[in-house]
Design an enzyme around this catalytic site. Sequence first.
Site, PDB file in Angstrom:
ATOM      1  CG  ASN A 165       0.197   5.996   6.951  1.00  0.00           C
ATOM      2  OD1 ASN A 165      -0.905   6.292   6.505  1.00  0.00           O
ATOM      3  ND2 ASN A 165       1.235   5.768   6.180  1.00  0.00           N
TER       4      ASN A 165
ATOM      5  CG  ASP B 146      -1.455   6.960   3.761  1.00  0.00           C
ATOM      6  OD1 ASP B 146      -1.227   8.151   3.992  1.00  0.00           O
ATOM      7  OD2 ASP B 146      -0.589   6.157   3.353  1.00  0.00           O
ATOM      8  CG  HIS B 147      -5.476   3.006   4.841  1.00  0.00           C
ATOM      9  ND1 HIS B 147      -5.612   2.889   3.478  1.00  0.00           N
ATOM     10  CD2 HIS B 147      -4.249   2.533   5.146  1.00  0.00           C
ATOM     11  CE1 HIS B 147      -4.506   2.329   2.983  1.00  0.00           C
ATOM     12  NE2 HIS B 147      -3.670   2.108   3.974  1.00  0.00           N
TER      13      HIS B 147
ATOM     14  CG  HIS C 153       2.578   6.817   0.445  1.00  0.00           C
ATOM     15  ND1 HIS C 153       2.726   5.466   0.234  1.00  0.00           N
ATOM     16  CD2 HIS C 153       3.193   7.420  -0.596  1.00  0.00           C
ATOM     17  CE1 HIS C 153       3.404   5.276  -0.886  1.00  0.00           C
ATOM     18  NE2 HIS C 153       3.685   6.441  -1.419  1.00  0.00           N
TER      19      HIS C 153
ATOM     20  NE  ARG D  99       0.213   4.075  -3.775  1.00  0.00           N
ATOM     21  CZ  ARG D  99       0.976   3.041  -3.413  1.00  0.00           C
ATOM     22  NH1 ARG D  99       1.169   2.762  -2.149  1.00  0.00           N
ATOM     23  NH2 ARG D  99       1.527   2.278  -4.325  1.00  0.00           N
TER      24      ARG D  99
ATOM     25  NE  ARG E 265      -3.253   3.290  -4.702  1.00  0.00           N
ATOM     26  CZ  ARG E 265      -2.495   2.187  -4.792  1.00  0.00           C
ATOM     27  NH1 ARG E 265      -2.482   1.328  -3.801  1.00  0.00           N
ATOM     28  NH2 ARG E 265      -1.775   1.947  -5.853  1.00  0.00           N
TER      29      ARG E 265
ATOM     30  CD  GLU F 212       4.752   6.536   4.701  1.00  0.00           C
ATOM     31  OE1 GLU F 212       4.956   6.044   5.824  1.00  0.00           O
ATOM     32  OE2 GLU F 212       3.873   6.114   3.911  1.00  0.00           O
TER      33      GLU F 212
ATOM     34  CB  THR G 241       4.945   0.418   0.302  1.00  0.00           C
ATOM     35  OG1 THR G 241       4.227   1.649   0.211  1.00  0.00           O
ATOM     36  CG2 THR G 241       6.356   0.620  -0.176  1.00  0.00           C
TER      37      THR G 241
ATOM     38  CD  GLU H 273       9.147   3.731   8.137  1.00  0.00           C
ATOM     39  OE1 GLU H 273       9.223   4.974   8.231  1.00  0.00           O
ATOM     40  OE2 GLU H 273       8.086   3.121   7.987  1.00  0.00           O
TER      41      GLU H 273
ATOM     42  CG  HIS I  73       4.305  -1.943   5.297  1.00  0.00           C
ATOM     43  ND1 HIS I  73       3.475  -3.002   5.058  1.00  0.00           N
ATOM     44  CD2 HIS I  73       4.015  -1.029   4.338  1.00  0.00           C
ATOM     45  CE1 HIS I  73       2.735  -2.741   3.992  1.00  0.00           C
ATOM     46  NE2 HIS I  73       3.031  -1.548   3.543  1.00  0.00           N
TER      47      HIS I  73
HETATM   48  N1  PXP Z   1       5.982   3.107   6.695  1.00  0.00           N
HETATM   49  C1  PXP Z   1       5.996   3.224   5.354  1.00  0.00           C
HETATM   50  C2  PXP Z   1       7.244   3.690   4.688  1.00  0.00           C
HETATM   51  C3  PXP Z   1       4.834   2.933   4.596  1.00  0.00           C
HETATM   52  O1  PXP Z   1       4.874   3.049   3.254  1.00  0.00           O
HETATM   53  C4  PXP Z   1       3.660   2.549   5.260  1.00  0.00           C
HETATM   54  C5  PXP Z   1       2.415   2.305   4.493  1.00  0.00           C
HETATM   55  O2  PXP Z   1       2.042   3.458   3.832  1.00  0.00           O
HETATM   56  C6  PXP Z   1       3.703   2.460   6.671  1.00  0.00           C
HETATM   57  C7  PXP Z   1       4.874   2.722   7.352  1.00  0.00           C
HETATM   58  C8  PXP Z   1       2.497   2.076   7.471  1.00  0.00           C
HETATM   59  O3  PXP Z   1       2.139   0.760   7.181  1.00  0.00           O
HETATM   60  P1  PXP Z   1       0.763   0.186   7.718  1.00  0.00           P
HETATM   61  O4  PXP Z   1      -0.311   1.026   7.128  1.00  0.00           O
HETATM   62  O5  PXP Z   1       0.765  -1.227   7.229  1.00  0.00           O
HETATM   63  O6  PXP Z   1       0.814   0.297   9.228  1.00  0.00           O
END
Ligand code: PXP
Length: 244
Positions: free
Chosen positions: A9, A11-12, A45, A47, A51, A72, A103, A153, A192
């Site tokens: 992922n 996102d960050h 993701h 959103r 963000r 996502e 989430t 998931e 997560h």
């Molecule tokens: N799976 C889902 C469905 C999520 O929403 C997220 C966070 O966006 C993740 C996995 C990844 O979580 P983390 O960033 O805490 O590893």
Amino acid sequence: MRRIRLGINIDHVATLRNARGGTHPDPIRAARLVREAGGDQVTAHLREDRRHITDADVERIAREVDLPFNLEMAATEEMRAIALRVRPHACCIVPERREERTTESGLDVAGQETYLRRYVGPLLEAGIRVSLFVDPDPVQLEAAARVGVPCVELHTGTYCEAAGTARERELRRLVEAARRCAELGLECHAGHGLDYDNVRPVAALPQVVELNIGHFLIGEAVFAGFVAAVRRMREILDAVRSGA
Ligand code: PXP
């Protein structure tokens, strides 16, 4: 046991980029390194408040990255229209609240079964692999099976945050949920809050075929570099799966 599929992922990377409003660091550059680092898919993701990942990022991941894309998203009309246009390999439906930092819980599938069945229909018809992000709760899993999705998931956040006996209890819930998935014919994914330590018992669950991991790895990438951080996770998963 079979090699576990690893979704990264990104996102960050976008969170960091957006902190200055420019183009660096580019999440698509990270996405392009996922394969070399031992990952199997790119997860992001989109959103409602944009963000971190933006619409332009989603378009670029789909067009420019040669790996399966797991989008996502919340179960809104806007997101479904985007998914049907972009055609990611997979969609993971997550609950979303504007005020939350991340989430916080799984989707209440049991409470919106009819809505979700109608919602996922066009996505499935478009050939998109749909999963529902759920707590490790048999009621939610049974509802997910009735909705007709091929995958769920399991939300591992509560397990990851717990300590001592509470963590053992949460792990038992994941063990039971993974077994129930197999009985219900649902492909079992998890994610997560996973890191190099807490991932081991989850990766050891034979029913889990896919993990999606983001925040911890992007944090580690600051110190070790993106490829090294992901590669270390790959090595841990492979070692767990080979019984080492
Ligand atoms: N799976 C889902 C469905 C999520 O929403 C997220 C966070 O966006 C993740 C996995 C990844 O979580 P983390 O960033 O805490 O590893």
